[in-house]
Scaffold this active site. Structure first.
Site, PDB file in Angstrom:
ATOM      1  CE  LYS A   1      -1.482   3.234 -34.468  1.00 31.16           C
ATOM      2  NZ  LYS A   1      -0.822   3.844 -33.313  1.00 31.16           N
TER       3      LYS A   1
ATOM      4  CD  GLU B   1      -2.954  -1.034   2.332  1.00 24.94           C
ATOM      5  OE1 GLU B   1      -2.743  -0.234   3.265  1.00 24.94           O
ATOM      6  OE2 GLU B   1      -3.884  -1.862   2.344  1.00 24.94           O
TER       7      GLU B   1
ATOM      8  CG  ASP C   1       2.344   8.543 -32.061  1.00 23.76           C
ATOM      9  OD1 ASP C   1       1.319   9.244 -32.001  1.00 23.76           O
ATOM     10  OD2 ASP C   1       2.310   7.298 -32.205  1.00 23.76           O
TER      11      ASP C   1
ATOM     12  CB  SER D   1       3.136   2.168 -25.448  1.00 24.38           C
ATOM     13  OG  SER D   1       2.945   1.238 -24.416  1.00 24.38           O
ATOM     14  CB  THR D   2       4.995  -1.954 -27.409  1.00 30.52           C
ATOM     15  OG1 THR D   2       4.361  -1.587 -28.648  1.00 30.52           O
ATOM     16  CG2 THR D   2       3.940  -2.315 -26.381  1.00 30.52           C
ATOM     17  N   GLY D   3       6.630   0.625 -28.759  1.00 23.18           N
ATOM     18  CA  GLY D   3       7.506   0.991 -29.878  1.00 23.18           C
ATOM     19  C   GLY D   3       7.061   0.415 -31.211  1.00 23.18           C
TER      20      GLY D   3
ATOM     21  CG  HIS E   1      -4.961   8.841 -26.833  1.00 26.29           C
ATOM     22  ND1 HIS E   1      -3.875   8.578 -27.639  1.00 26.29           N
ATOM     23  CD2 HIS E   1      -5.970   8.047 -27.273  1.00 26.29           C
ATOM     24  CE1 HIS E   1      -4.216   7.648 -28.517  1.00 26.29           C
ATOM     25  NE2 HIS E   1      -5.471   7.330 -28.323  1.00 26.29           N
TER      26      HIS E   1
HETATM   27  C1  R5P Z   1      -2.098   5.389 -30.151  1.00 27.64           C
HETATM   28  O1  R5P Z   1      -2.943   5.682 -30.971  1.00 27.64           O
HETATM   29  C2  R5P Z   1      -1.021   6.329 -29.756  1.00 27.64           C
HETATM   30  O2  R5P Z   1      -1.154   7.558 -30.379  1.00 27.64           O
HETATM   31  C3  R5P Z   1       0.345   5.753 -30.026  1.00 27.64           C
HETATM   32  O3  R5P Z   1       0.525   5.640 -31.417  1.00 27.64           O
HETATM   33  C4  R5P Z   1       0.465   4.394 -29.398  1.00 27.64           C
HETATM   34  O4  R5P Z   1       0.119   4.455 -28.042  1.00 27.64           O
HETATM   35  C5  R5P Z   1       1.868   3.855 -29.537  1.00 27.64           C
HETATM   36  O5  R5P Z   1       1.902   2.574 -28.967  1.00 27.64           O
HETATM   37  P1  R5P Z   1       3.054   1.561 -29.337  1.00 27.64           P
HETATM   38  O6  R5P Z   1       4.352   2.247 -29.088  1.00 27.64           O
HETATM   39  O7  R5P Z   1       2.812   0.414 -28.390  1.00 27.64           O
HETATM   40  O8  R5P Z   1       2.873   1.166 -30.763  1.00 27.64           O
END
Ligand code: R5P
Length: 293
Positions: free
Chosen positions: A190, A37, A217, A221-223, A128
């Protein structure tokens, strides 16, 4: 009197904001209890003060959110006259609608909780989507890191830059980066699988041959998104590729994935404090706060 309270996730950004506002700064004491916690303590009297709590929500998001709720409620409880929540990266904002039946609209829950604990206004950086803002009943001030990213890139003196949005949603946001650089820009398309989260980027001819491409962007996140756009850029003859974003979450092996795809450098901001925080969003936040206060 104005006071900036630095949350555990945002010590550097809090300090920069307090300097620009010429406000006092206090760091919360925090730790985890043995069972996991969160504990926080604010060893300062703040009765009657206008308080700005700064706390981003990178992983572990739920922990960062809970600390934020505790801090906001605490400053209200201790007698703050006005409470601003600066949440540079707000967790759950990508779940801004029900994408599949049976899912929660997670950002709506987070917005309600922030309001419940007693904020007067919330400051976000590059939310976002516009839908995120609509979930709040209190004032939301959104600032963008894009002009600051553009200015940073301009100082790199690239000879023939090209700014590329990895998807259509990012296109309107990144145009200001291109303007600051005096560079052309374009976008890719995309598609993301709603179940697996895998992204597919559709090939498109973009005029990047011989140019330094900067893919910009809101979040990395994961790239996966940037890696796909990098491969397309290099296949089309780009001289080199830089990746930039407001929120460099860079989870798991994202950095290696981007390196393998051919990204030369990742340029993020201090909405997430890590080794990619090369641009500070403090000037944009301080400017917005000065206008609101
Ligand atoms: C999603 O629409 C966001 O704008 C980013 O493009 C997304 O979060 C990127 O995520 P990742 O790096 O996992 O592809």
């Amino acid at each position: 009197m104005m006071l900036v309270v630095a949350g555990p996730a945002s010590p550097m950004l809090s300090e920069r904001i307090s300097e620009l506002l010429e406000a006092d700064l206090v760091n919360v004491e925090w730790k985890l209890f043995p069972d996991g916690e969160s504990y926080i303590r604010l060893p300062r009297d703040l009765k009657g003060e206008r308080v700005i709590v700064v706390q981003s929500n990178p992983p572990p998001q739920d922990k960062r959110l809970m600390e934020l709720f505790l801090m906001l409620n605490l400053v209200r409880d201790l007698g703050a006259s006005e409470v601003f929540a600066v949440v540079p990266y707000l967790a759950y904002m990508r779940q801004d609608k029900r994408f599949r039946s049976g899912e929660p609209v997670s950002i709506g829950v987070v917005a309600k909780l922030l309001e419940c604990v007693g904020v007067d206004a919330v400051v976000l950086v590059d939310a976002h989507s516009k839908a995120v803002l609509e979930h709040f009943d209190v004032d939301v001030i959104e600032v963008s890191a894009m002009p600051l990213i553009g200015d940073f890139l301009a100082k790199m003196k690239l000879s023939n830059p090209f700014v590329l949005a990895p998807d259509f949603k990012a296109y309107s946001m990144i145009k200001v980066v291109a303007q600051r650089l005096g560079a052309p820009c374009d976008y890719l398309m995309k598609v993301r699988d709603k179940v697996t989260g895998e992204v597919e980027t559709i090939f498109k001819e973009v005029d990047v041959k011989g140019r330094e491409v900067i893919i910009v962007d809101d979040i990395i996140s994961t790239g996966g998104t940037i890696a796909n756009a990098t491969k397309i850029s290099l296949d089309l003859g780009a001289k080199c590729v830089y990746a930039s974003c407001t929120h460099a979450l860079m989870v798991g092996n994202a950095f290696n994935k981007l390196k393998r795809a051919g990204v030369r450098e990742v340029i993020g901001t201090d909405t997430i404090e890590n080794k990619f925080s090369k641009v500070s969003v403090a000037p944009a936040i301080a400017h917005a706060l000065k206008r609101a206060l």
